[in-house]
Scaffold this active site. Structure first.
Site, PDB file in Angstrom:
ATOM      1  N   THR A 151       4.781   0.154  -0.623  1.00  0.00           N
ATOM      2  CA  THR A 151       3.338   0.665  -0.427  1.00  0.00           C
ATOM      3  C   THR A 151       2.852  -0.488  -1.297  1.00  0.00           C
ATOM      4  OG1 THR A 151       1.241   1.612  -0.751  1.00  0.00           O
ATOM      5  CG2 THR A 151       3.025   1.959  -2.425  1.00  0.00           C
ATOM      6  N   GLU A 152       1.626  -1.207  -0.593  1.00  0.00           N
ATOM      7  CA  GLU A 152       1.245  -2.489  -1.075  1.00  0.00           C
ATOM      8  C   GLU A 152       0.464  -2.495  -2.513  1.00  0.00           C
ATOM      9  OE1 GLU A 152       0.726  -1.094   1.775  1.00  0.00           O
ATOM     10  OE2 GLU A 152      -1.079  -1.573   2.500  1.00  0.00           O
ATOM     11  N   ASN A 153       0.203  -1.303  -2.948  1.00  0.00           N
ATOM     12  CA  ASN A 153      -0.390  -1.253  -4.442  1.00  0.00           C
ATOM     13  C   ASN A 153       0.717  -1.349  -5.290  1.00  0.00           C
ATOM     14  OD1 ASN A 153       0.198   1.315  -3.205  1.00  0.00           O
ATOM     15  ND2 ASN A 153      -1.074   2.353  -4.899  1.00  0.00           N
ATOM     16  N   SER A 179       4.202  -7.496  -4.891  1.00  0.00           N
ATOM     17  CA  SER A 179       4.217  -6.553  -3.601  1.00  0.00           C
ATOM     18  C   SER A 179       3.968  -7.332  -2.537  1.00  0.00           C
ATOM     19  CB  SER A 179       3.040  -5.533  -3.970  1.00  0.00           C
ATOM     20  OG  SER A 179       3.177  -4.561  -3.027  1.00  0.00           O
TER      21      SER A 179
END
Lengths: 210, 230, 230, 210
Positions: free
Chosen positions: D39-41, D81
């Protein structure tokens, strides 16, 4: 000279010391002096240099000396290390020199045809530290001046040097060129002028001795 | 779901390096140099390599073995002053050397590892390192274009790895390792200790597993790591 | 030598933010948002701020308080879809909003924090986010120049800090915090726990102390951190 | 459709699932299936979604859902990320769509005058993941086709979509446009052609049903 240079470090500073003479500066500061030593291979908060029998094989400074940590040290990678350098988080660096010009140009990494090992981290330190001072003998082994009106060797960075500590004197790089600030014990202003390859402003009145 | 296992034998991992490959190598001096992977490259013998590494190690250490065996055509580096062989090969025209400022080499590798094409900086603009580089005027200031670097294979040394390839480094053995571990099509990590999934706390990972392709557990630590007594 | 102590009272730290300042703010959603520092900015009341933050939080949370108090002139962000007030202010012309792709915002901040001038990328080249950006032809490929971002002040939330400013983040509360902590002339960290020097292992530091100017210990954790029940 | 999309995930893949329908794909994979959710966070190795009473306030996915870790998870910052995303380490992403064109253009972030919250991480995922598939209803709420010869909305990325999973069919984006691959149970090729706003290649012979 090294002891005098140590007084250049103010409380709270982050400081990077070049290989050689500069690393000896820390020996002249009190043990409780609040500052932070940075080394470009990835450590803030360098502690004492260690002999081989007490060394950690994974803990060196950029010159390859075995060092130690102190409470509050941090390790980081080479990109973060130079992010600190380039973004202005190094308050002071002390570097060696082959030549310094009267406009503050520094040459300390290459002698064409003789010595060209690569610049390492010196270019970024010279160009990006908030204050750059040089520690060097006033003349080279053959007695030729290292402080010149112009550098003859490839530059590390231009106009970066603020102050030079030599075995003879403390000299500032000012908008009008080299200016004598302090003399080593037993050295005269004339001695310094004689050993300098550029105009040297000598203040009237008494010159402090270090 | 469970995370895939990427642990492999060293010979299989290093067989990914073919003739003409570009290989990034972690390490700054002794700490963090993947000595055992380097020895395996010498054993397998791929030729005409381009190496990208901070320094050339010292004689009889690390990538000096690859210089001695004549496997290296080109070296992108920041400083080779501690390796007389590298200097001699360079001066004799038998090794092509490209010098970068140290932080710029780090950043060029990170740029490639971040899927970017390059970056703009004024570092070295007044020096001979600026020669041949594209310059831009940015708000009246001259800046250089530094291009991103990527490699076919990167080799790194970790103090600890889990089988998915999450890596931890120790002390100043971190240096270029997390950077080269981002920037190659195949990333091979040698680890002093291989732990099961869950053996490294998620907040304490230095290189996340998705960057890593092969994990090799070291059976013994190379003597090249020994503390040098000068 | 000993490392300097940078712990200060919150009012003193936040007084560094003057009218017209550019302020970078860590956080992605709730995790990592420096809620207590934001409340102090509301209390002290500097005006005409430019904020740089991944998102606009949700109504009555985080930087929404600064939008509500009318202290923000401009917002550089990636997504404000969860904050109807931000959308309304933007649509009404009362808040200037610059949108970036999320990884590009992260990278622009890191670029400024790394003392670089910008970077080249093909991200967004076919989209309206490319409008007005300088393009280059790099080996036949069109790439965009993305400029570095810096701020006057950055505010971050750390789970743990030592008095020199070494910081640790936890879980997905890390997000933009280590990036904005590199990219401002004055970096202020609020910490859930302030530990003495030596309280954080050197290998486990996420933001090295030399980046940080002020450390503020939180007396209590903001209720804004509470788990949201939707 | 979600169950069918789940079969798109091969062992060993690193996968990013967009907000909405795509996040439900994991429910259709065996518990011991070896892959990694990103997940990009700032998390690789997403575990189960958690209800508020078991949630960690510091542990969410990019959509704001409370999630958990699994053995081997790693946290990282937003730059790292997206370094994963842009450098090709995401093998597959599944995204929602407002429109997909027959050349694989994707529009999923903005409706001028109506919906413009910003693109978040969608642009880089769409442009840089090694394979991009779309999960969407075949038509919008008003019955208008979402699969078009050309997108009318601002693009997220051009030419990025390889395959589309809808409530009616599985459709590939080929060099010659949309090609029907599979049909939902009870749906005919004619139904799909009718609901598609572009030419649709329908294979001769029997079409698999999912």
């Amino acid at each position: 000279m090294v002891a005098r240079a140590a007084r250049e470090i103010a409380p709270g500073m982050v400081v990077n010391l070049g290989i050689g003479l500069p690393t000896r500066v820390v020996n002249h500061l009190p043990a409780d002096f609040p500052f932070c030593l940075h080394t470009e291979n990835g450590l803030s908060g360098i502690g004492a240099t260690l002999p081989p029998e007490r060394a950690d094989r994974n803990l060196i400074d950029a010159g390859g000396a075995y060092v130690s940590t102190i409470p509050g040290s941090a390790f980081f990678d080479s990109a973060v290390s130079f992010a600190l350098v380039r973004s202005g988080r190094i308050d002071l660096t002390m570097l060696g020199a082959f030549e310094v010009s009267e406009t503050g140009d520094l040459a300390n990494w290459k002698i064409p045809g003789k010595f060209s090992p690569g610049a390492g981290g010196g270019i970024e330190l010279a160009q990006k530290a908030r204050r750059v001072v040089v520690l060097t003998t006033h003349t080279d082994r053959d007695g030729n001046p290292k402080l010149l009106s112009e550098c003859t060797l490839p530059l590390t960075a231009s106009g970066c040097v603020s102050r030079i500590f030599t075995d003879l004197a403390v000299i500032d790089v000012t908008p009008s060129g080299f200016a004598l600030r302090e003399l080593a014990a037993g050295v005269s202003a004339g001695d310094v002028r004689h050993a300098t390859g550029a105009a040297l402003e000598i203040p009237s009145g008494e010159i402090p001795v270090f | 779901m469970i995370l895939p296992d990427k642990s492999v034998a060293i010979a299989e991992a290093v067989s990914r390096i073919g003739d003409g490959a570009t290989v990034m190598v972690g390490g700054f001096g002794v700490p963090g140099t993947p000595f055992t992977l380097i020895r395996e490259i010498v054993r397998q013998g791929p030729k005409n390599l381009t190496l990208i590494k901070n320094d050339a190690n010292e004689r009889d250490l690390g990538i000096d073995h690859l210089l001695a065996s004549g496997q290296v055509r080109r070296l992108v580096t920041t400083h080779i002053g501690l390796n007389p062989r590298a200097i001699e090969l360079m001066n004799g025209g038998r090794l092509e050397v490209e010098f970068c400022a140290q932080g710029i080499l780090a950043e060029r590798i990170r740029s490639g590892g971040s899927g970017l094409h390059g970056f703009l900086t004024d570092v070295g603009v007044d020096t001979e390192l600026a020669r041949g580089k594209t310059t831009f005027d940015l708000d009246g200031k001259t800046v250089l274009l530094e291009t991103a670097l990527r490699a076919d294979v990167a080799i790194v040394h970790a103090v600890r790895a889990d089988v998915f390839g999450n890596l931890q480094y120790v002390a100043t053995a971190r240096n270029f390792n997390p950077l080269v571990a981002m920037a190659a099509d195949c990333v091979i990590a040698e680890a002093e200790e291989l732990v099961p999934l869950g053996g490294i706390a998620p907040d304490a990972v230095h290189t996340p597993g998705p960057f890593v392709d092969c994990v090799v557990e070291l059976q013994e630590l190379s003597r090249e790591y020994d503390v040098v007594r000068r």
